[in-house]
Enzyme design. Sequence first.
Site, PDB file in Angstrom:
ATOM      1  N   SER A  14     -10.548 101.950  68.747  1.00 26.14           N
ATOM      2  CA  SER A  14     -10.705 103.344  68.867  1.00 26.14           C
ATOM      3  C   SER A  14     -10.222 104.220  68.046  1.00 26.14           C
ATOM      4  O   SER A  14      -9.108 103.840  67.578  1.00 26.14           O
ATOM      5  CB  SER A  14     -10.306 103.566  70.476  1.00 26.14           C
ATOM      6  N   LYS A  15     -10.643 105.326  67.683  1.00 24.42           N
ATOM      7  CA  LYS A  15      -9.889 106.454  66.719  1.00 24.42           C
ATOM      8  C   LYS A  15      -8.587 106.736  67.349  1.00 24.42           C
ATOM      9  O   LYS A  15      -7.855 107.454  66.570  1.00 24.42           O
ATOM     10  CB  LYS A  15     -10.887 107.334  66.398  1.00 24.42           C
ATOM     11  N   ARG A  16      -8.579 106.649  68.346  1.00 30.85           N
ATOM     12  CA  ARG A  16      -7.215 107.091  69.235  1.00 30.85           C
ATOM     13  C   ARG A  16      -5.925 106.218  68.814  1.00 30.85           C
ATOM     14  O   ARG A  16      -4.949 106.514  69.109  1.00 30.85           O
ATOM     15  CB  ARG A  16      -7.403 107.279  70.870  1.00 30.85           C
ATOM     16  N   PHE A  24      -6.050 103.041  61.440  1.00 31.29           N
ATOM     17  CA  PHE A  24      -6.769 103.838  60.037  1.00 31.29           C
ATOM     18  C   PHE A  24      -6.029 103.369  58.666  1.00 31.29           C
ATOM     19  O   PHE A  24      -4.881 102.922  58.928  1.00 31.29           O
ATOM     20  CB  PHE A  24      -6.348 105.446  60.303  1.00 31.29           C
TER      21      PHE A  24
END
Length: 447
Positions: free
Chosen positions: A286-288, A293
């Site tokens: 998830s980008k959360r 990243f």
Amino acid sequence: MAALWKRVVQPRTVPAALARPRGWREASLGADLGGAVRVRFAPSPTGFLHLGGLRTALYNYIFAKKHRGSFILRLEDTDQARLVPGAAENIEDMLEWAGIPPDESPRRGGPAGPYRQSQRLELYAQAAEALLRTGAAYPCFCSPQRLELLKKEALRNHQTPRYDNRCRNLSQKQVAQRLATDPKPAIRFRLEVEAPAFQDLVYGWNRHEVASVEGDPVILKSDGFPTYHLACVVDDHHMGISHVLRGSEWLTSTSKHLLLYQALGWQPPHFAHLPLLLNRDGSKLSKRQGDIFLEHFAAAGFLPDALVDIITNCGSGFAENQMGRTLPELTAQFDLARITCHSALLDLQKLPEFNRLLERSDTDVTQAVLNGELKKLSEGLEGTKHSTVMKLLRVALSGQLQGPPVAEMMVCLGPKEVRGRIQKPGAGTAWRTVEDAHLRPRERTAE
């Protein structure tokens, strides 16, 4: 939009701008690789590039290089409300950092640009016009409030939310009347009852009867921006994409896209859906998660090769799992037929180990290069042996006649510290130390 609807009432041929440019391959659903291979990585800049995106980009890059094709970066930035400032630049920066730069992109340009969807709105309007004219699409005047009520009602009845196709059968007179008060309706695509079967290069033969489980999808919003379904079909066609390698979450939507290709009279590309990259516990990336990243890993000092290693070792598609493979080695081993349908579990706890091994490897290479340079330096000093020069440097760097190899010490100390120790006042005593230890004993023996 009213003008658009008026234009489609009069039958005419498909606009020339919708035809595939000459020379680009008309792909079929078979597995033939006879034409030019063009693949794309098409992220949405609603966030920065993470490991899941890197894996998709990496597989596309390797596939393109294996077949001497082109790797294209296209930014799907049509969801203007969710764009993250700097994300578009970050995506291309991180691809270059990872060693998989695109051949065509917003930054590099190319023959099929522009490479941002927000700059290609006219193409989507033309495609929508062609679909409206043939009856494959229709204007929808339903308000957001009505659509929200439909969704809530379906959830209350434990059903999958779907549009009820209310505007599908409006007459031309009804459409004209509604256009007078709502000149910018959304455009929906009329789903056929029978979707075509297709052979996915990873999952095999598939068919998804999308019309039986969902309503007609919006393909062009009232603001003139396309949804993913129309945009990806139009762009893949115009950019001459031969193979679409994307995440398996889009497998079901492929039937919808094939219906669009069919309605527009275009040949579809080959499809290969990649199993999802999951966390070690089986949960979805998830980008959360702040630690997935690429910029996080770059700032923490991890080597891009370590990320490539851990991604390619937790999945499939290669002859075998092993550490330290270069991109050319991965390219030579890669085969879509080797990709299994099982999700890949990413164990980030192993990343430091991968990184240490690669750092050690890089150090070995650096030392070997440095040893070669030192040997050349010695050969340029007439009348001086290489071993004597090494002893001199060892004493200057460490103050000792014995110890680690000179190249190893120089790599560990770094250029700045090495320069400081050699230029340090009193470093000249190193030569006298070497003389005392090696030359003068021989002179005394000779006496």
